[in-house]
Scaffold this active site. Structure first.
Site, mmCIF file in Angstrom:
data_model
loop_
_atom_site.group_PDB
_atom_site.id
_atom_site.type_symbol
_atom_site.label_atom_id
_atom_site.label_comp_id
_atom_site.label_asym_id
_atom_site.label_seq_id
_atom_site.Cartn_x
_atom_site.Cartn_y
_atom_site.Cartn_z
ATOM 1 N N ARG A 1 0.909 -1.156 0.000
ATOM 2 C CA ARG A 1 0.000 0.000 0.000
ATOM 3 C C ARG A 1 0.929 1.182 0.000
ATOM 4 N NH1 ARG A 1 -2.487 4.205 -0.214
ATOM 5 N NH2 ARG A 1 -4.435 4.691 0.882
ATOM 6 N N HIS B 1 2.089 7.096 1.595
ATOM 7 C CA HIS B 1 0.939 8.004 1.562
ATOM 8 C C HIS B 1 0.746 8.646 2.930
ATOM 9 C CE1 HIS B 1 -0.711 4.284 3.250
ATOM 10 N NE2 HIS B 1 -1.697 5.006 3.762
ATOM 11 N N HIS C 1 3.441 7.233 5.770
ATOM 12 C CA HIS C 1 3.673 5.841 6.132
ATOM 13 C C HIS C 1 3.445 4.929 4.931
ATOM 14 C CE1 HIS C 1 -0.565 6.838 6.967
ATOM 15 N NE2 HIS C 1 -0.850 5.594 6.632
ATOM 16 N N GLU D 1 -11.201 6.626 1.387
ATOM 17 C CA GLU D 1 -9.952 5.949 1.052
ATOM 18 C C GLU D 1 -9.442 6.355 -0.335
ATOM 19 O OE1 GLU D 1 -6.745 3.068 1.287
ATOM 20 O OE2 GLU D 1 -7.897 4.272 2.700
ATOM 21 N N GLU E 1 -4.865 7.288 11.567
ATOM 22 C CA GLU E 1 -5.119 5.920 11.095
ATOM 23 C C GLU E 1 -4.794 4.931 12.205
ATOM 24 O OE1 GLU E 1 -3.589 4.580 7.197
ATOM 25 O OE2 GLU E 1 -2.672 2.899 8.280
ATOM 26 N N HIS F 1 -2.695 10.857 5.350
ATOM 27 C CA HIS F 1 -4.104 11.239 5.434
ATOM 28 C C HIS F 1 -4.244 12.522 6.239
ATOM 29 C CE1 HIS F 1 -4.774 6.965 4.464
ATOM 30 N NE2 HIS F 1 -4.030 6.675 5.514
#
Length: 444
Positions: A152, A155, A200, A225, A161, A157
């Site tokens: 993943r 990225h 992360h 998401e 999280e 946010h």
């Protein structure tokens, strides 16, 4: 006898006759209907009728071999038109609701199986947010799966999280604003946490040959998401001249960067002892992972509870969790969370929850493994095991410290006469109230 005296006697005569009847026949008092408002008798009577004794258990289960109908006792009728039998078997409390349900409470159930799934090379992700569960304003969730080595991508946010590993293990990396770095592998049943805005990555190991699946929870119900800040997406939208200037290198160094986001993509299997590059600022002073799987749960009469919040997982300042087991016939006691929304995920078993939303509004929902329940702050509720196996769930709160208020304990620590005035309980019942939280209650 004067005329005035005669009129007074006629007015008093019915009262005297009624009094003599009751004096001669005490049984007449007990013959009054239960709950009838009256001043007669030694015990005070309610100002409203007593609550109904109608049975309100579940009428069937998801595995019942029946055609469910919209009937409970004398209420309702059969379904004449087409109906989705498998779905109605999973939701008996919606089709044949308890008679205690009343008023209007928004939907508080969302199965991840109904979420849109984003399929990528190397894995997938599906989410729940206010778009599919409008009551869930404070928290949102994502169920994500990665094959061994799948990444993943790097990225960040604009929300915190929090994660719980459902299967396999996941290697995480992060770097703080102070330039401190951290790498760790999180096994099944354990946690990670990243504050809002902290970059992360996530990568499945091959500890399990199938890779990893994990639950992500975000502290905003509007989280999407698909709107994450992705590293490759950003670089694809920066002129290469600017990239060359920023990294002090030739523009040709960026000839093979992706033209759009990668999101989830295949990668090499990460080393078990993966170490981050040496940072002049050092590593993070606190870990961003927590070995929740090794925490010993507290045993209660009807099940177990273990908690992870900022008291033992110090970086987790916005989200706390209780992993709860409830044995067959038992229940998570009647309680509420004073100012924290609850996002509950069912890991195993089946359950029902009644939400009390004040002003006479109450609604009951049924849940199976893979479902999400949402309980707004201060809503009274319980979680009852309705199956024949152990119920296991995660109670996730938007808070730094996990808190709840036990109805049983509240009443036990309130002056008994005050409790009696409300509920007309006997001294024996008052004496059985618990001054410590029962938490998970066993069947009688």
């Amino acid at each position: 006898m004067t005329s005035q005296t005669s009129k007074l006697a006629r007015r008093l005569l019915p009262t005297l006759i009624l009094a003599s009847v009751f004096a001669a026949s005490p049984a007449c008092i007990s013959a009054l209907p239960t709950g009838t408002p009256t001043a007669l008798g030694a015990n005070p009577s309610p100002t409203v009728p007593y609550a109904s004794d109608d049975p309100n258990g579940e009428l069937w289960s998801a595995n019942s071999d029946i055609t469910p109908e919209a009937q409970r006792g004398k209420y309702g009728a059969t379904v004449l038109g087409p109906h989705n039998v498998p779905l109605e078997l999973q939701n008996p409390s919606l089709l044949a609701l308890p008679t205690t349900d009343h008023g209007d409470v928004p939907n508080a159930k969302w199965p991840f199986s109904l979420s849109h799934n984003r399929l990528q090379t190397g894995g997938w992700a599906r989410q729940q947010n206010v778009n599919n569960l409008p009551i869930a304003k404070g928290l949102a969730g994502v169920d994500m799966r990665l094959e061994p080595g799948a990444i993943r991508e790097l990225h960040w946010h604009n929300t915190a999280e929090w994660a719980y590993v459902l299967k396999g293990s996941t290697q995480i990396t992060t770097v703080t604003a102070e330039g401190q770095n951290y790498v760790a592998t999180v096994p099944q049943g354990s946690l990670w946490y990243f504050p809002s805005g902290q970059p992360h990555s996530l990568q499945a190991t091959d500890d399990d040959p199938e890779g990893s699946e994990f639950l992500l929870v975000f502290d905003n119900g509007n989280f999407n998401e698909d709107s994450t800040f992705l590293f490759t997406d950003w670089l694809a939208h920066v002129p290469k001249e600017v990239l060359a200037k920023n990294f002090h290198t030739d523009q040709s160094a960026f000839d093979r960067i992706p033209s759009e986001q990668l999101y989830i993509f295949p990668g090499p299997i990460p080393a078990d002892n993966q170490q981050p590059p040496m940072s002049p600022q050092g590593t993070t002073p606190l870990p961003y992972t927590f070995d929740f799987a090794s925490v010993k749960p507290t045993q209660y009469a009807g099940g177990t509870v273990k908690i992870a919040d900022s008291r033992n997982f110090e970086v987790a300042k916005d989200i706390a969790v209780a992993e709860v087991t409830v044995e067959p016939g038992s229940m998570r006691e009647l309680h509420w969370h004073p100012s924290e929304d609850e996002w509950t995920y069912f890991l195993e078993g089946s359950a029902r929850i009644t939400l009390f939303a004040a002003a006479g509004n109450a609604r009951t929902f049924d849940y199976q493994a893979g479902d999400v329940a949402y309980v707004p702050a201060s809503y009274g509720h319980y979680i009852e095991n309705t199956g024949n196996s152990t119920l296991r769930l995660l109670e996730i709160l938007k808070t730094d410290v996990f808190r709840d208020i036990s109805l049983n304990q509240w009443l036990a620590l309130t002056p008994p006469e005050l409790v009696k005035a409300h509920l007309q309980l006997s001294d024996e019942t008052i004496g059985k109230l618990s001054r410590t939280k029962p938490v998970v209650v066993a069947p009688q």
